[in-house]
Design a protein around this motif. Sequence first.
Motif, PDB file in Angstrom:
ATOM      1  N   THR B 338      36.536  43.763  44.146  1.00  0.00           N
ATOM      2  CA  THR B 338      37.816  43.688  44.843  1.00  0.00           C
ATOM      3  C   THR B 338      37.957  42.325  45.523  1.00  0.00           C
ATOM      4  O   THR B 338      36.964  41.659  45.836  1.00  0.00           O
ATOM      5  N   HIS B 345      41.941  41.648  41.723  1.00  0.00           N
ATOM      6  CA  HIS B 345      40.556  42.113  41.666  1.00  0.00           C
ATOM      7  C   HIS B 345      40.037  41.776  40.265  1.00  0.00           C
ATOM      8  O   HIS B 345      40.806  41.697  39.315  1.00  0.00           O
ATOM      9  N   THR B 369      46.648  45.032  40.947  1.00  0.00           N
ATOM     10  CA  THR B 369      46.051  44.766  42.258  1.00  0.00           C
ATOM     11  C   THR B 369      46.567  43.485  42.906  1.00  0.00           C
ATOM     12  O   THR B 369      46.044  43.077  43.945  1.00  0.00           O
TER      13      THR B 369
END
Lengths: 387, 572
Positions: B338, B345, B369
């Motif tokens: 992450t 990520h 993400t």
Amino acid sequence: MGHVISAYPMVGEDATRVHLLHQNAGLHAKVSYLTWFGHAVIAFWLLLPGGAGILHAQSSTGAEHAARAAQLVQAGDLKGAEAEMRQAVELSPKEPQYLARLGLILGMQRRPEAAAESFERALALDPNNLAVRRNLALSQWQMGRLAAARENLDLILKAEPGDAQALLLLGMVLIDARRYAAALAVAQAAAEAMPSSYRAHAVKALAEMRMQRFTDSAKSYARAAELNPNAPEVSVGLAMSLWASGSISESFATFEQGLKRFPEDAYHCLEYGRLLLKSAKPNDSAAEARSVALLQSALKLNSSLSGAHYLLGDLALRRGNTEAARQHLEQAVKLDPESSKIHFALFRTYRRLGRTEDAAREEEAFQKLKAKEEAAPAAPLLVGGVD
Amino acid sequence: MGQRVWRRSSVFLFWSLTMAGLLIAAFRGTSGISRAQVATSIFTDVTESAGITWKHFNGESPDAHLIETKNGGAAFLDFDQDGLLDIFLVNGGETPRGKSPAPVLNALYRNLGNGKFEEVAAKAGVDRRSSYGIAVAVGDYDNDGYPDALVTGYPERALFHNNRDGTFSEVAGYAGLKGSGRWSTGAAWFDYDRDGLLDLVVCHYGQMSFESAPRCEFRGTPTYCIPRSYGEGAPLALYHNNGDGTFADVSGPSGVAKSLGRGLGAVAVDVDDDGWIDLFVTRDGSPNLLLMNQRNGTFQDFAMDAEVAYDPNGVAKAGMGIDAADVNGDGRPDFVMTAFNSEYHSLFVNPGSFPFDDWTIPSSLGFLTMSYVGWGAHFLDYDNDGIMDLLIVSGHVNKIVELTRSDVTYKELPLLLHNDGNGKFRNMEDTAGPPFHAKYDARGLAVGDYDNDGDVDAAFIRLQDAPVLLRNNVGQDHGWVGIQLVGTKSNRDAIGSKLTVRVGDRKLVRWITGGASIFSSHDRRVVFGLGANPSPPVISVEIQWPDGMAQTVDGLAPGRYHRLVEPLGGTQ
């Protein structure tokens, strides 16, 4: 004569192009200032007292050489103009105005070091000439001598606290020095002093962008665009700040409008291509194809855009087309040897090509540049990967 | 590798948790939420019904110390060995201008087996400590069958040794693990030298001082500064387990301390399948480390070769959570990491050689993400279809972010990402359940089957708030088999083991990892999802134990857990 150059060129906004972009902003801005520099000098020569009238005198006085220099500047013969102006300086070595004009001609030739030397000599004879000092600061900024530029701008502002042009230049110097908060304060003051100056709002927008105040930046760029809808750099800046603030569709709409309005502007193509790639969903072949087309257009318009070569090289690397990647990235690194990401991409490319020595060299260059980046000052933690 | 292959035609040394089925029945009956009610939700937030009321405190203050944002560990562990996973929650602490009206305490929730938990931290002796708490790493370092827990933080760590009577003793000083003056973050237990004892790696962030912290502001409001403001970071620490309750600091000679960086997370797994456990360490704005075990007590960093140190643009991402699992069914461990918003990520797929393939974009992880600041991340097969999916919890660090952009929020949604089997992920927000429509400022994420029903549940920390316990409602729709390994020659937790189950023509490979996610510890049991087809009557599992021995166990019945003990005496 001594203060003719006080018409500091920055007020000639119609002749100015300041590329206030998020990426490589300093470089783009400097190139644009050089463009402006040229226009300003032409304007200056045309305004010389009795300038045109003495162009044909053919005598050997300093004033006559200076007049011929003006004519050659108008004709676009900068080398000839420089030679004439050097003659004028030789004949009248104590005339600061000639030294200042020589500095302007050298600046037009993108020789800021030589220009600065002339401005410094002019200032030695006429230390209170704020216009020459501004031009010296401009040359120093172009050379990356930020501390010296700042010192000169501080002297100007001490003498003339309301000198909006000096404030504006100081804003750019501070942005390059990564002193964004100070830059914003200065740009804010400039915008207040020159509320109708699109450039003041654009410098403010750039400072805000660097401070990650993306919504503020978009507002400032929008104001700059209202004041001057014909400035392509403002259109690009607005589109980029909208993207950074999360208004993706508005950003792309601004880019599309910009492409139509400024079909010859390479930066619209470059930045739109870059952000389209960044926003594309996986396997969105249409977006990728559009990005590639835009980046190629950018290179057709301006083959010296390292960013376009880098992006095309990176894409080729991702697609496994290592040879194409190498070609683009080698071009990119020639154009921008100080970019860590280009060296990193070349390192990866050479590794895939089995060129281990070249890869090692690129890795070393990358690591050296990364170490420099680590020395950046404190900043708010808002966006990842911000340098 | 000279490994002994040990095979047995019938089930050997397994202890089925026959109570599990009864527990499940009891659990469903008393949890207060019927299966019909949650039919469309993959997960349900059961925090309140479980009786979990503890709240996290991070000492948030006008000084904006970065440590306030980087803490909050959670662990699933069966501290009393009653067959039920308990939950340990690490609290942050006070800062000079961020004081708590009540003592800042850790929590230990004992699982009562009926969907309820009882808070026993004070009774167990793990509630109080003098340091600012960050992470927890659970491991049975003395191989006595009871899990111990290291709690990291600043300016000291704590090592809670399990007394096997429901209490712990703090022994960090005696063990040599105190790390005084250091800002320690993520940690992982693993046996790097295969001597059967768990060693310990601890990440450090950088120089820390409440008195002279960097200051940043946004429109006059104090904000947290970028990581670089805290210097270039600090080295990792590696502690070798001496086997007598003490540890030797081997950071220097092992080579792990060569590189400075702002370390946050670690996962220990055998990357190259050579039988020796390796380390992937995430760092915040510093290049990640891929420390390959050289089988002689030393490690060498191959992150540049693997192309996991930086992103493709040469940017050292804000590496935070990390986990390893096989996302594309090729039997090799791949990695998720992450990072910060606008970074994406990362998903690194391990092709069996260097460099790794960066699947961040093609997996959709990048797109999914882009707006998130991700913290805890763990692969889990939530629907037991045999494919490892992904759970990520997120939360920004700066509240003022919403003033500067419209696409990033301070509190963020958790993400349940379904893997199509080829490493391409899809957001399950429509069916994941109400917790996935609520925004949190989440940090540590732990996974474990706390109700022993064969599907993996999860818990995560929220800054300045109660944690969230998520119960999985759908895993039982598919067949499954659970394995608990007990090392004998290997470390008792069997960290470093590789397990393979064949279902039809599919080969499912799992690893018992050290560390993983961020600041957190997980259920050491492995659940294999068997998919939608009727489960085979019996299952075989191939085990590669951490000491190098290979074993195959046949005849495992699906739908329950099996406890497999490492044979002591070689081939049988």
